[in-house]
Design a protein around this motif. Structure first.
Motif, PDB file in Angstrom:
ATOM      1  N   LYS A  43       0.844  -1.235   0.092  1.00  0.00           N
ATOM      2  CA  LYS A  43       0.198   0.114  -0.163  1.00  0.00           C
ATOM      3  C   LYS A  43       0.802   1.288  -0.021  1.00  0.00           C
ATOM      4  O   LYS A  43       0.713   2.129  -0.643  1.00  0.00           O
ATOM      5  CB  LYS A  43      -0.968   0.113   1.118  1.00  0.00           C
ATOM      6  CG  LYS A  43      -2.032   1.301   1.058  1.00  0.00           C
ATOM      7  CD  LYS A  43      -2.875   1.045   2.279  1.00  0.00           C
ATOM      8  CE  LYS A  43      -4.147   2.149   1.930  1.00  0.00           C
ATOM      9  NZ  LYS A  43      -5.049   2.181   3.134  1.00  0.00           N
ATOM     10  N   LEU A  44       1.933   1.329   0.792  1.00  0.00           N
ATOM     11  CA  LEU A  44       2.827   2.305   0.702  1.00  0.00           C
ATOM     12  C   LEU A  44       3.713   2.566  -0.325  1.00  0.00           C
ATOM     13  O   LEU A  44       3.603   3.688  -1.019  1.00  0.00           O
ATOM     14  CB  LEU A  44       3.868   2.326   2.158  1.00  0.00           C
ATOM     15  CG  LEU A  44       4.655   3.215   2.167  1.00  0.00           C
ATOM     16  CD1 LEU A  44       3.817   4.733   2.710  1.00  0.00           C
ATOM     17  CD2 LEU A  44       5.807   2.910   3.136  1.00  0.00           C
ATOM     18  N   PHE A  45       3.928   1.524  -1.192  1.00  0.00           N
ATOM     19  CA  PHE A  45       4.620   1.587  -2.562  1.00  0.00           C
ATOM     20  C   PHE A  45       3.675   1.998  -3.577  1.00  0.00           C
ATOM     21  O   PHE A  45       3.795   3.047  -4.363  1.00  0.00           O
ATOM     22  CB  PHE A  45       5.197   0.258  -2.826  1.00  0.00           C
ATOM     23  CG  PHE A  45       5.795   0.206  -4.330  1.00  0.00           C
ATOM     24  CD1 PHE A  45       7.154   0.626  -4.349  1.00  0.00           C
ATOM     25  CD2 PHE A  45       5.007   0.106  -5.253  1.00  0.00           C
ATOM     26  CE1 PHE A  45       7.690   0.646  -5.466  1.00  0.00           C
ATOM     27  CE2 PHE A  45       5.629  -0.077  -6.600  1.00  0.00           C
ATOM     28  CZ  PHE A  45       7.158   0.313  -6.647  1.00  0.00           C
ATOM     29  N   ASN A  46       2.562   1.587  -3.509  1.00  0.00           N
ATOM     30  CA  ASN A  46       1.478   2.088  -4.595  1.00  0.00           C
ATOM     31  C   ASN A  46       0.944   3.433  -4.311  1.00  0.00           C
ATOM     32  O   ASN A  46       0.693   4.105  -5.249  1.00  0.00           O
ATOM     33  CB  ASN A  46       0.318   1.045  -4.253  1.00  0.00           C
ATOM     34  CG  ASN A  46       0.397  -0.141  -5.139  1.00  0.00           C
ATOM     35  OD1 ASN A  46       1.312  -0.578  -5.645  1.00  0.00           O
ATOM     36  ND2 ASN A  46      -0.435  -1.257  -4.704  1.00  0.00           N
ATOM     37  N   LYS A  47       0.991   3.949  -3.018  1.00  0.00           N
ATOM     38  CA  LYS A  47       0.574   5.152  -3.077  1.00  0.00           C
ATOM     39  C   LYS A  47       1.623   6.330  -3.321  1.00  0.00           C
ATOM     40  O   LYS A  47       1.335   7.418  -3.830  1.00  0.00           O
ATOM     41  CB  LYS A  47       0.490   5.556  -1.306  1.00  0.00           C
ATOM     42  CG  LYS A  47      -0.103   6.847  -0.867  1.00  0.00           C
ATOM     43  CD  LYS A  47      -0.208   7.034   0.747  1.00  0.00           C
ATOM     44  CE  LYS A  47      -0.865   8.049   1.007  1.00  0.00           C
ATOM     45  NZ  LYS A  47      -1.020   8.374   2.427  1.00  0.00           N
ATOM     46  N   TYR A  48       2.880   6.114  -3.447  1.00  0.00           N
ATOM     47  CA  TYR A  48       3.883   6.879  -3.862  1.00  0.00           C
ATOM     48  C   TYR A  48       4.665   6.655  -5.030  1.00  0.00           C
ATOM     49  O   TYR A  48       5.214   7.525  -5.698  1.00  0.00           O
ATOM     50  CB  TYR A  48       4.787   7.278  -2.631  1.00  0.00           C
ATOM     51  CG  TYR A  48       4.244   7.750  -1.430  1.00  0.00           C
ATOM     52  CD1 TYR A  48       3.614   9.040  -1.610  1.00  0.00           C
ATOM     53  CD2 TYR A  48       3.815   7.076  -0.435  1.00  0.00           C
ATOM     54  CE1 TYR A  48       3.102   9.766  -0.593  1.00  0.00           C
ATOM     55  CE2 TYR A  48       3.386   7.497   0.616  1.00  0.00           C
ATOM     56  CZ  TYR A  48       3.013   8.847   0.684  1.00  0.00           C
ATOM     57  OH  TYR A  48       2.290   9.211   1.850  1.00  0.00           O
ATOM     58  N   HIS A  49       4.457   5.207  -5.485  1.00  0.00           N
ATOM     59  CA  HIS A  49       5.169   4.776  -6.613  1.00  0.00           C
ATOM     60  C   HIS A  49       4.573   4.017  -7.531  1.00  0.00           C
ATOM     61  O   HIS A  49       5.031   3.125  -8.198  1.00  0.00           O
ATOM     62  CB  HIS A  49       6.386   4.073  -6.168  1.00  0.00           C
ATOM     63  CG  HIS A  49       7.496   4.749  -5.495  1.00  0.00           C
ATOM     64  ND1 HIS A  49       8.002   6.020  -5.911  1.00  0.00           N
ATOM     65  CD2 HIS A  49       7.887   4.359  -4.110  1.00  0.00           C
ATOM     66  CE1 HIS A  49       8.797   6.345  -4.759  1.00  0.00           C
ATOM     67  NE2 HIS A  49       8.753   5.638  -3.797  1.00  0.00           N
ATOM     68  N   GLN A  50       3.114   4.026  -7.602  1.00  0.00           N
ATOM     69  CA  GLN A  50       2.208   3.495  -8.337  1.00  0.00           C
ATOM     70  C   GLN A  50       2.877   3.114  -9.929  1.00  0.00           C
ATOM     71  O   GLN A  50       2.621   2.307 -10.653  1.00  0.00           O
ATOM     72  CB  GLN A  50       0.830   3.793  -8.486  1.00  0.00           C
ATOM     73  CG  GLN A  50      -0.174   3.032  -9.013  1.00  0.00           C
ATOM     74  CD  GLN A  50      -1.528   3.495  -8.883  1.00  0.00           C
ATOM     75  OE1 GLN A  50      -1.885   4.647  -8.482  1.00  0.00           O
ATOM     76  NE2 GLN A  50      -2.270   2.481  -8.948  1.00  0.00           N
ATOM     77  N   TRP A  51       3.514   4.467 -10.389  1.00  0.00           N
ATOM     78  CA  TRP A  51       3.842   4.274 -11.802  1.00  0.00           C
ATOM     79  C   TRP A  51       5.326   3.636 -11.983  1.00  0.00           C
ATOM     80  O   TRP A  51       5.810   3.274 -13.038  1.00  0.00           O
ATOM     81  CB  TRP A  51       4.177   5.744 -12.180  1.00  0.00           C
ATOM     82  CG  TRP A  51       4.961   6.665 -11.098  1.00  0.00           C
ATOM     83  CD1 TRP A  51       4.655   7.317 -10.171  1.00  0.00           C
ATOM     84  CD2 TRP A  51       6.524   6.700 -11.139  1.00  0.00           C
ATOM     85  NE1 TRP A  51       5.593   7.669  -9.384  1.00  0.00           N
ATOM     86  CE2 TRP A  51       6.838   7.448 -10.060  1.00  0.00           C
ATOM     87  CE3 TRP A  51       7.382   6.202 -12.134  1.00  0.00           C
ATOM     88  CZ2 TRP A  51       8.073   7.786  -9.702  1.00  0.00           C
ATOM     89  CZ3 TRP A  51       8.691   6.429 -11.640  1.00  0.00           C
ATOM     90  CH2 TRP A  51       9.104   7.317 -10.462  1.00  0.00           C
ATOM     91  N   VAL A  52       5.937   3.007 -10.698  1.00  0.00           N
ATOM     92  CA  VAL A  52       7.150   2.467 -10.993  1.00  0.00           C
ATOM     93  C   VAL A  52       7.010   0.993 -11.270  1.00  0.00           C
ATOM     94  O   VAL A  52       6.237   0.156 -10.678  1.00  0.00           O
ATOM     95  CB  VAL A  52       7.913   2.542  -9.844  1.00  0.00           C
ATOM     96  CG1 VAL A  52       9.401   1.787  -9.615  1.00  0.00           C
ATOM     97  CG2 VAL A  52       8.196   3.966  -9.490  1.00  0.00           C
ATOM     98  N   ASN A  53       7.783   0.477 -12.317  1.00  0.00           N
ATOM     99  CA  ASN A  53       7.748  -1.114 -12.669  1.00  0.00           C
ATOM    100  C   ASN A  53       8.698  -1.758 -11.392  1.00  0.00           C
ATOM    101  O   ASN A  53       9.818  -1.875 -11.741  1.00  0.00           O
ATOM    102  CB  ASN A  53       8.262  -1.152 -13.875  1.00  0.00           C
ATOM    103  CG  ASN A  53       8.217  -2.757 -14.372  1.00  0.00           C
ATOM    104  OD1 ASN A  53       7.995  -3.532 -13.474  1.00  0.00           O
ATOM    105  ND2 ASN A  53       8.140  -2.936 -15.471  1.00  0.00           N
ATOM    106  N   ILE A  54       8.217  -2.101 -10.246  1.00  0.00           N
ATOM    107  CA  ILE A  54       9.029  -2.655  -9.529  1.00  0.00           C
ATOM    108  C   ILE A  54       9.483  -4.103  -9.757  1.00  0.00           C
ATOM    109  O   ILE A  54      10.543  -4.532  -9.464  1.00  0.00           O
ATOM    110  CB  ILE A  54       8.385  -2.805  -8.006  1.00  0.00           C
ATOM    111  CG1 ILE A  54       9.109  -3.062  -6.937  1.00  0.00           C
ATOM    112  CG2 ILE A  54       7.144  -4.066  -8.136  1.00  0.00           C
ATOM    113  CD1 ILE A  54       8.791  -2.941  -5.447  1.00  0.00           C
ATOM    114  N   ASP A  55       8.724  -4.858 -10.358  1.00  0.00           N
ATOM    115  CA  ASP A  55       9.020  -6.113 -11.104  1.00  0.00           C
ATOM    116  C   ASP A  55      10.601  -5.787 -11.601  1.00  0.00           C
ATOM    117  O   ASP A  55      11.419  -6.696 -11.532  1.00  0.00           O
ATOM    118  CB  ASP A  55       8.159  -6.744 -11.946  1.00  0.00           C
ATOM    119  CG  ASP A  55       6.891  -6.849 -11.339  1.00  0.00           C
ATOM    120  OD1 ASP A  55       6.841  -7.158  -9.877  1.00  0.00           O
ATOM    121  OD2 ASP A  55       5.727  -6.935 -11.781  1.00  0.00           O
TER     122      ASP A  55
END
Length: 99
Positions: free
Chosen positions: A41-53
């Protein structure tokens, strides 16, 4: 839950964030907020556009599973990340941007 041994979960996948500590633009403090927890949730809140994979591909450890050994559903993964909201409640706008 240390800088040298920092594992976390994003979107149902377990990552060892230790090698990424010195490269995170927002600093180690913010990565440590998710140490040993689900940071989805924290990641999606601030980095939703980032391709974490792609970004964290070399830090991937494996898939998070439930107590029964089965893969977690998307709903279960999102429920696990609910507690992250309170961690950022007292941050100012600049700190949140740095995440």
């Amino acid at each position: 839950k240390t800088k040298e041994d920092c594992w976390t979960v994003f979107r149902g996948l377990v990552y060892d964030m230790s090698p990424f500590m010195e490269y995170h633009p927002g600093g180690q403090k913010y990565l440590m907020m998710t140490a040993g927890r689900d940071g989805t949730k924290l990641f999606n809140k601030y980095h939703q556009w980032v391709n974490i994979d792609f970004l964290m591909e070399k830090c991937l450890i494996g898939k998070l599973v439930g107590e029964d050994g089965k893969d977690l559903t998307e709903d279960q993964i999102l429920e696990e990340g609910e507690e992250e909201e309170e961690d950022t409640a007292e941050m100012d706008a600049f700190e949140k941007m740095a995440l």
